[in-house]
Design a protein around this motif. Structure first.
Motif, PDB file in Angstrom:
ATOM      1  N   LEU A 133       0.823  -1.215   0.000  1.00 15.97           N
ATOM      2  CA  LEU A 133       0.000   0.000   0.000  1.00 15.97           C
ATOM      3  C   LEU A 133       0.856   1.263   0.000  1.00 15.97           C
ATOM      4  CD1 LEU A 133      -2.609  -0.977   2.752  1.00 15.97           C
ATOM      5  CD2 LEU A 133      -3.061  -0.784   0.292  1.00 15.97           C
TER       6      LEU A 133
ATOM      7  N   GLU B   8       0.245   3.969   1.511  1.00 16.22           N
ATOM      8  CA  GLU B   8       0.271   4.581   2.860  1.00 16.22           C
ATOM      9  C   GLU B   8       1.203   3.844   3.816  1.00 16.22           C
ATOM     10  OE1 GLU B   8      -2.497   3.545   1.262  1.00 16.22           O
ATOM     11  OE2 GLU B   8      -4.229   4.812   1.706  1.00 16.22           O
TER      12      GLU B   8
ATOM     13  N   ASP C  84      -5.850   2.602   5.852  1.00 16.77           N
ATOM     14  CA  ASP C  84      -5.647   2.987   4.453  1.00 16.77           C
ATOM     15  C   ASP C  84      -6.967   3.166   3.717  1.00 16.77           C
ATOM     16  OD1 ASP C  84      -6.151   0.240   2.756  1.00 16.77           O
ATOM     17  OD2 ASP C  84      -5.438  -0.146   4.774  1.00 16.77           O
ATOM     18  N   GLU C  85      -6.881   3.926   2.629  1.00 12.31           N
ATOM     19  CA  GLU C  85      -8.055   4.274   1.817  1.00 12.31           C
ATOM     20  C   GLU C  85      -8.791   3.065   1.268  1.00 12.31           C
ATOM     21  OE1 GLU C  85      -7.035   6.727  -1.489  1.00 12.31           O
ATOM     22  OE2 GLU C  85      -7.363   8.569  -0.343  1.00 12.31           O
ATOM     23  N   LEU C  86      -8.013   2.069   0.869  1.00 11.15           N
ATOM     24  CA  LEU C  86      -8.608   0.905   0.206  1.00 11.15           C
ATOM     25  C   LEU C  86      -9.282  -0.047   1.206  1.00 11.15           C
ATOM     26  CD1 LEU C  86      -8.531   0.176  -2.779  1.00 11.15           C
ATOM     27  CD2 LEU C  86      -6.463  -1.164  -2.366  1.00 11.15           C
ATOM     28  N   GLY C  87      -8.941   0.064   2.446  1.00 10.38           N
ATOM     29  CA  GLY C  87      -9.547  -0.802   3.465  1.00 10.38           C
ATOM     30  C   GLY C  87      -8.848  -2.145   3.617  1.00 10.38           C
ATOM     31  N   VAL C  88      -7.609  -2.250   3.155  1.00 12.96           N
ATOM     32  CA  VAL C  88      -6.890  -3.526   3.299  1.00 12.96           C
ATOM     33  C   VAL C  88      -6.552  -3.781   4.769  1.00 12.96           C
ATOM     34  CG1 VAL C  88      -4.899  -4.908   2.555  1.00 12.96           C
ATOM     35  CG2 VAL C  88      -5.940  -3.284   0.973  1.00 12.96           C
ATOM     36  N   THR C  89      -6.115  -2.722   5.480  1.00 16.01           N
ATOM     37  CA  THR C  89      -5.791  -2.896   6.902  1.00 16.01           C
ATOM     38  C   THR C  89      -7.065  -3.233   7.684  1.00 16.01           C
ATOM     39  OG1 THR C  89      -4.026  -1.296   6.600  1.00 16.01           O
ATOM     40  CG2 THR C  89      -4.557  -1.881   8.862  1.00 16.01           C
TER      41      THR C  89
END
Ligand code: AVI
Length: 318
Positions: free
Chosen positions: A53, A55, A207-212
């Motif tokens: 990512l 971020e 993070d923006e994508l929502g992986v975390t």
């Protein structure tokens, strides 16, 4: 405790991911789940995705330090070591150091036995002559390395700032255990994340994508499988933020509605807004990182950082 080692055995034993430990945390007044439960097979893959990512700066910042100072780091650590990779995951970080360190033996240790064994099998194809072992064990607890691990010039490799997932006191106890296992000719090559702007840290852990968020919520999926729990994952929200008073990033899961969760060995009512604490990630100032290593019985010999001083790689001697 030792779970399984070498290439013959592939199963994680129950001691690594103990449902009783999970249950005890869920029943505590302020519910918690140990971060080690984040790493089932899917969790390990999600963590790999986090490392990609934009971020999440630690992985690439550390890699840049190794790229820029690799020769110097290898000179400090010395060639021909027994390289013991703690939390090896996909083994990529250690493998990148092989040409510089030319280890006599490589030992990949990870709580996720299946994941690390598969990674080692692939690595073996690329380095057919190298003496390698995979070892599935929970090294956050007291542990013994298997008899096949050479006891000369042991270099523990602990990159990625995983030390930050221990409290400082736990980190010192952990370092003392490593010190006890590395002999007087051994050492430690460690990556430690440094303290920095809250905005940078907040973005890295939310993070923006929502992986975390998926990585954090997956711990409930793991709990459902491991302890027969009935968490409805859709009603738990991820929080990841820097807590400046504690000098650490915290991850929590927040109940989005009142609910009762049951598992083998327990049940608990969670009210809306109640949280389960799933991880701490301590960020250190360079002087505090060195102090931590010294309290752990090591002598911090060299420190390398990036130009922004966001991350440190330290070689410490026994
Ligand atoms: C493995 N460990 C060092 C990571 C960290 O940054 O504390 C785990 C992680 N948690 C959320 N993102 C990454």
């Amino acid at each position: 405790m030792l779970t399984s080692c070498t290439t013959e055995t592939r199963q994680a034993t129950p001691s690594a991911h103990d449902p009783a430990e999970l249950s005890a945390g869920l029943l505590a007044r302020e519910a918690w789940i140990s971060p080690k439960f984040l790493y089932d097979a899917l969790g390990s893959r999600l963590f790999e995705a986090i490392c990609e990512l934009p971020e999440y700066y630690p992985t690439r910042t550390e890699a840049a330090i190794f790229e820029r100072h690799g020769a110097d780091i290898a000179r400090a650590a010395g060639a021909g070591v027994t390289l013991i990779d703690l939390g090896a995951g996909n083994c990529a970080k250690a493998a990148a150091l092989f040409p510089l360190l030319r280890p006599r033996q490589y030992v990949a240790v990870d709580i996720s036995t299946e994941f690390v064994s598969d990674a080692l099998e692939r690595l073996r194809l690329r380095h057919p002559g190298m003496d390698m072992q995979a070892c599935g064990l929970d090294f956050s607890q007291r542990f013994d390395l298997p008899p096949g691990v050479r006891d000369e010039r042991r270099l523990f490799f602990y990159p990625g700032s995983s030390i930050g997932n221990f409290s400082p006191d736990e980190a010192v106890a952990f370092l003392r255990r490593l010190r006890g296992q590395c002999g007087d000719d051994g050492g430690l090559l460690i990556g430690i994340d440094l303290d920095k702007d809250k905005a940078v840290l907040d973005a890295a852990y939310d993070d923006e994508l929502g992986v975390t968020a998926a990585f954090n919520r997956n711990v409930l999926r793991h709990a459902n499988r491991l302890a027969g729990a009935d968490f409805d994952i859709r009603c738990w929200r991820h929080h990841g933020f820097f807590n400046p008073d504690e000098g650490r990033v915290e991850m929590h899961l927040e109940a989005e509605r009142d609910q009762v969760v049951r598992w083998r060995g327990g049940a608990r009512e969670f009210v809306r807004g109640e949280r389960i604490h799933t991880e701490n990630s301590y960020k250190y100032r360079p002087a505090d990182a060195i102090d931590l290593l010294e309290r752990g019985g090591f002598e911090a010999a060299r420190i390398w950082t990036d130009p922004r001083r966001w991350f440190a790689v330290i070689h410490a001697q026994a």
